[in-house]
Design a protein around this motif. Sequence first.
Motif, PDB file in Angstrom:
ATOM      1  N   GLN A  65      25.841  61.234  28.319  1.00 54.14           N
ATOM      2  CA  GLN A  65      26.086  59.797  28.475  1.00 54.14           C
ATOM      3  C   GLN A  65      25.195  58.989  27.545  1.00 54.14           C
ATOM      4  N   ALA A  68      26.450  59.318  24.071  1.00 49.08           N
ATOM      5  CA  ALA A  68      27.675  58.535  23.888  1.00 49.08           C
ATOM      6  C   ALA A  68      27.339  57.050  23.752  1.00 49.08           C
ATOM      7  N   LYS A  69      26.397  56.568  24.579  1.00 51.76           N
ATOM      8  CA  LYS A  69      25.982  55.167  24.487  1.00 51.76           C
ATOM      9  C   LYS A  69      25.373  54.865  23.126  1.00 51.76           C
ATOM     10  N   GLU A  71      25.876  56.424  20.366  1.00 51.67           N
ATOM     11  CA  GLU A  71      26.943  56.473  19.355  1.00 51.67           C
ATOM     12  C   GLU A  71      27.753  55.178  19.360  1.00 51.67           C
ATOM     13  N   GLU A  72      28.072  54.679  20.545  1.00 53.58           N
ATOM     14  CA  GLU A  72      28.800  53.410  20.658  1.00 53.58           C
ATOM     15  C   GLU A  72      27.992  52.266  20.060  1.00 53.58           C
ATOM     16  N   GLU A  73      26.692  52.249  20.338  1.00 52.77           N
ATOM     17  CA  GLU A  73      25.836  51.196  19.794  1.00 52.77           C
ATOM     18  C   GLU A  73      25.790  51.268  18.275  1.00 52.77           C
ATOM     19  N   GLU A  75      28.141  52.471  16.345  1.00 55.64           N
ATOM     20  CA  GLU A  75      29.440  52.009  15.863  1.00 55.64           C
ATOM     21  C   GLU A  75      29.520  50.485  15.929  1.00 55.64           C
ATOM     22  N   LEU A  76      29.023  49.910  17.019  1.00 58.14           N
ATOM     23  CA  LEU A  76      29.024  48.460  17.144  1.00 58.14           C
ATOM     24  C   LEU A  76      28.161  47.820  16.059  1.00 58.14           C
TER      25      LEU A  76
END
Length: 171
Positions: A65, A68-69, A71-73, A75-76
């Motif tokens: 998790q 994943a967080k 990675e999302e950050e 990407e953002l």
Amino acid sequence: MVLLLILPLIGAAPNSVVDGSVPESPSPRDVGLKLREALKQQLVIIHERVEAKKMAKLALAEVRQLLAKEEEEKELDLGRKEITARVKERVASRLKEEEEKMEKEEMEKALEKVQKEKAEEKEEETKDKGREKKSKKRREKVLGNEDKVKLTLKEKWKKIRAEKSVKGGKK
């Protein structure tokens, strides 16, 4: 595996002879208690292993998790950076267009100004020519035909010199 753990608990190894005597067999009740105790210990160990696996799975899920967080950050952040770069690019192009537009307008104004100055100069020249013609006619009346030819040649030379000086001054 259970059997190997139980044997040391019983206290005797199978078919072993200690000092040439026959081993005494323990009472069946003692053997049963020791077996139960060994099984309970084995069960406790198995439960601990299961709990450890559960804990490992939970920890692994948390790590996934977090990854994943992150990675999302990332990407953002990349998306934001791309958007800001696009915005900066658009602003720069708009500024460039505005500058070009302003330069074009300034050039047009300067061109109009030069054209007006040329038009004014032509008007002045035409006025000067008109005055010269009037003064010429007056001179011709006063002088004679011979002087008329000489004066006109002199005036032609004056005009040519004046034009050359005007053209030379603009360069």
